[in-house]
Design a protein around this motif. Sequence first.
Motif, PDB file in Angstrom:
ATOM      1  N   GLU A 295       0.731  -1.271  -0.071  1.00  0.00           N
ATOM      2  CA  GLU A 295      -0.060  -0.112   0.089  1.00  0.00           C
ATOM      3  C   GLU A 295       0.920   1.190  -0.131  1.00  0.00           C
ATOM      4  O   GLU A 295       2.149   1.315   0.448  1.00  0.00           O
ATOM      5  N   ALA A 296       0.371   2.435  -0.196  1.00  0.00           N
ATOM      6  CA  ALA A 296       1.057   3.582  -0.345  1.00  0.00           C
ATOM      7  C   ALA A 296       1.623   4.157   1.040  1.00  0.00           C
ATOM      8  O   ALA A 296       2.605   4.332   1.107  1.00  0.00           O
ATOM      9  N   SER A 297       0.639   3.610   1.845  1.00  0.00           N
ATOM     10  CA  SER A 297       0.973   3.988   3.273  1.00  0.00           C
ATOM     11  C   SER A 297       2.283   2.947   4.044  1.00  0.00           C
ATOM     12  O   SER A 297       2.739   3.545   4.884  1.00  0.00           O
ATOM     13  N   ASP A 298       2.777   1.968   3.193  1.00  0.00           N
ATOM     14  CA  ASP A 298       3.750   1.245   3.699  1.00  0.00           C
ATOM     15  C   ASP A 298       5.181   1.962   3.435  1.00  0.00           C
ATOM     16  O   ASP A 298       6.229   1.580   3.824  1.00  0.00           O
ATOM     17  N   VAL A 299       5.224   2.841   2.380  1.00  0.00           N
ATOM     18  CA  VAL A 299       6.656   3.370   1.809  1.00  0.00           C
ATOM     19  C   VAL A 299       6.953   4.580   3.080  1.00  0.00           C
ATOM     20  O   VAL A 299       6.701   5.244   3.360  1.00  0.00           O
ATOM     21  N   ASP A 300       8.343   4.340   3.406  1.00  0.00           N
ATOM     22  CA  ASP A 300       9.066   5.158   4.202  1.00  0.00           C
ATOM     23  C   ASP A 300       9.771   6.137   3.515  1.00  0.00           C
ATOM     24  O   ASP A 300      10.070   7.325   4.005  1.00  0.00           O
ATOM     25  N   ALA A 301      10.304   6.036   2.414  1.00  0.00           N
ATOM     26  CA  ALA A 301      11.337   6.730   1.773  1.00  0.00           C
ATOM     27  C   ALA A 301      11.418   6.452   0.185  1.00  0.00           C
ATOM     28  O   ALA A 301      11.167   5.448  -0.120  1.00  0.00           O
ATOM     29  N   ILE A 302      11.522   7.516  -0.445  1.00  0.00           N
ATOM     30  CA  ILE A 302      11.713   7.536  -1.907  1.00  0.00           C
ATOM     31  C   ILE A 302      12.930   8.481  -2.252  1.00  0.00           C
ATOM     32  O   ILE A 302      13.104   9.706  -1.919  1.00  0.00           O
ATOM     33  N   ASN A 303      13.687   7.767  -3.069  1.00  0.00           N
ATOM     34  CA  ASN A 303      14.819   8.300  -3.802  1.00  0.00           C
ATOM     35  C   ASN A 303      14.359   8.930  -5.175  1.00  0.00           C
ATOM     36  O   ASN A 303      13.924   8.104  -6.199  1.00  0.00           O
ATOM     37  N   MET A 304      14.038  10.319  -5.159  1.00  0.00           N
ATOM     38  CA  MET A 304      13.490  10.854  -6.416  1.00  0.00           C
ATOM     39  C   MET A 304      14.263  11.070  -7.458  1.00  0.00           C
ATOM     40  O   MET A 304      15.500  11.106  -7.401  1.00  0.00           O
ATOM     41  N   HIS A 305      13.810  11.179  -8.703  1.00  0.00           N
ATOM     42  CA  HIS A 305      14.524  11.340  -9.838  1.00  0.00           C
ATOM     43  C   HIS A 305      15.284  12.787  -9.840  1.00  0.00           C
ATOM     44  O   HIS A 305      16.412  12.791  -9.898  1.00  0.00           O
ATOM     45  N   GLY A 306      14.481  13.537  -9.256  1.00  0.00           N
ATOM     46  CA  GLY A 306      14.974  15.082  -8.922  1.00  0.00           C
ATOM     47  C   GLY A 306      16.238  15.415  -9.331  1.00  0.00           C
ATOM     48  O   GLY A 306      17.325  15.667  -8.847  1.00  0.00           O
ATOM     49  N   THR A 307      16.299  15.730 -10.894  1.00  0.00           N
ATOM     50  CA  THR A 307      17.389  16.094 -11.601  1.00  0.00           C
ATOM     51  C   THR A 307      17.889  17.824 -11.205  1.00  0.00           C
ATOM     52  O   THR A 307      18.947  17.977 -11.818  1.00  0.00           O
ATOM     53  N   SER A 308      17.261  18.328 -10.677  1.00  0.00           N
ATOM     54  CA  SER A 308      17.431  19.869 -10.569  1.00  0.00           C
ATOM     55  C   SER A 308      16.984  20.742 -11.896  1.00  0.00           C
ATOM     56  O   SER A 308      17.514  21.729 -12.154  1.00  0.00           O
ATOM     57  N   THR A 309      15.856  20.175 -12.753  1.00  0.00           N
ATOM     58  CA  THR A 309      15.387  20.851 -13.808  1.00  0.00           C
ATOM     59  C   THR A 309      14.108  21.660 -13.361  1.00  0.00           C
ATOM     60  O   THR A 309      13.348  21.333 -12.541  1.00  0.00           O
ATOM     61  N   PRO A 310      13.951  22.653 -14.015  1.00  0.00           N
ATOM     62  CA  PRO A 310      12.637  23.586 -13.636  1.00  0.00           C
ATOM     63  C   PRO A 310      11.485  22.768 -13.733  1.00  0.00           C
ATOM     64  O   PRO A 310      10.461  22.858 -12.665  1.00  0.00           O
ATOM     65  N   LEU A 311      11.239  22.022 -14.748  1.00  0.00           N
ATOM     66  CA  LEU A 311       9.970  21.134 -14.886  1.00  0.00           C
ATOM     67  C   LEU A 311       9.791  19.916 -14.346  1.00  0.00           C
ATOM     68  O   LEU A 311       8.807  19.588 -13.631  1.00  0.00           O
ATOM     69  N   GLY A 312      10.943  19.135 -14.221  1.00  0.00           N
ATOM     70  CA  GLY A 312      10.779  17.771 -13.618  1.00  0.00           C
ATOM     71  C   GLY A 312      10.753  17.524 -12.435  1.00  0.00           C
ATOM     72  O   GLY A 312       9.854  16.971 -11.773  1.00  0.00           O
ATOM     73  N   ASP A 313      11.232  18.558 -11.641  1.00  0.00           N
ATOM     74  CA  ASP A 313      11.193  18.678 -10.055  1.00  0.00           C
ATOM     75  C   ASP A 313       9.788  18.918  -9.532  1.00  0.00           C
ATOM     76  O   ASP A 313       8.951  18.120  -8.607  1.00  0.00           O
ATOM     77  N   ILE A 314       9.036  19.798 -10.087  1.00  0.00           N
ATOM     78  CA  ILE A 314       7.532  20.153 -10.021  1.00  0.00           C
ATOM     79  C   ILE A 314       6.768  18.956 -10.430  1.00  0.00           C
ATOM     80  O   ILE A 314       5.817  18.670  -9.571  1.00  0.00           O
TER      81      ILE A 314
END
Length: 416
Positions: A295-314
Amino acid sequence: MQLKRVVVTGLGALTPIGNNIQEYWDGLVNGVSGAAPITYFDATKFKTRFACELKNFNVTDFIDRKEARKMDRFTQYAMVASDEAIADSGLNANDSDPDRIGVIWGAGIGGLETFQNEVLNFAAGDGSPRFNPFFIPKMIADIAPGQISIKHNFRGPNFATVSACASSSNSIIDSLNYIRLGMADAIVTGGSEAAVTIAGMGGFNAMHALSTRNDDPKTASRPFDKDREGFVLGEGAGALVLEEYDHAVARGAKIYAEVIGGGLSSDAYHITAPHPEGLGAKNVMINCLKNAGIEASDVDAINMHGTSTPLGDIAESKAIKEVFGEHAYKINLNSTKSMTGHLLGAAGAIEAISSILSMEHGMIPPTINHFTDDEGIDNKLNFTFNKAQKRDVKIALSNTFGFGGHNACVAFKKLD
């Protein structure tokens, strides 16, 4: 049929902030930036004159000079990281059935430097086609898993996955499925990339994809910060040994974590830009949760793609809020690209390793270089800004998205 359980029994890393697993982890938790001026070529005339190169790395410390000259840097990196993971796992073709040990490896580009240099040499000559006989076998993306299998006599499934920045996450998911279905006992997987080259930097600059913060490279990769303006190109490799649970237990292998699922999706929107509402990112996480049976509620952490681009992070932040709802505020989110830069086809592998090590050490590495909140991003979410945070991580996700709209998400679980 009953799917087999799959676990991680070996890890290897070669990154801009550490040349092995221990150095990599130390760099992560201490918030070290791997960005610095480019040393591989004269970048004076380039819009971006810095990158996350490897530090204090000499390939001949690991590979015979004559053999190394037959490999592009992306293959050299693959060999070094996979050797560490294989040694860590204790996996050996003499002690297991080599026909049931495979290598599935990701690379978004492959031998870019080899291709670049051969073409430049031809253009500088008299028009005679004097190409290096190793040109093609050095360049092709599938040579890395081929070289790994040759060295270790692993004769199981062997191929490369190419899905831009999602490549090594795809390789992990493919490996998971081959073992789940009983088609292999163990697979060496991960990815490598060596795109800090004239062609790589010039090409990404032409797309306006890279940060041009030449006056302050170390803070140039700033995911989720209001003043982010592009990613920082990185290089290196990450390797994991995935193994069928009973096979690992029978040989007394150390088990880092269980791989419980993987999700895939496509944005079907644009060749480089993400879907503005994060549709593909939303779908890939939903698909991963379903595949993992959690379930979604089971997740503790997410290593995001998070590239530092204006569009992608949002877009990715929006997707996480849609998928996880109120639970999103209880999850530790982070982007290790703030430290390593973006390793393209190797990103998924080194970020999966970060997720696994977070479970082992009870610590979430930070998202460094956050100075100013972006009003377009919900900063009530916990992005683990600037300092590592202690956290008992039982289930973690790792997101990677690539040009072409390719999305991959892998789920890991801490063994009880």
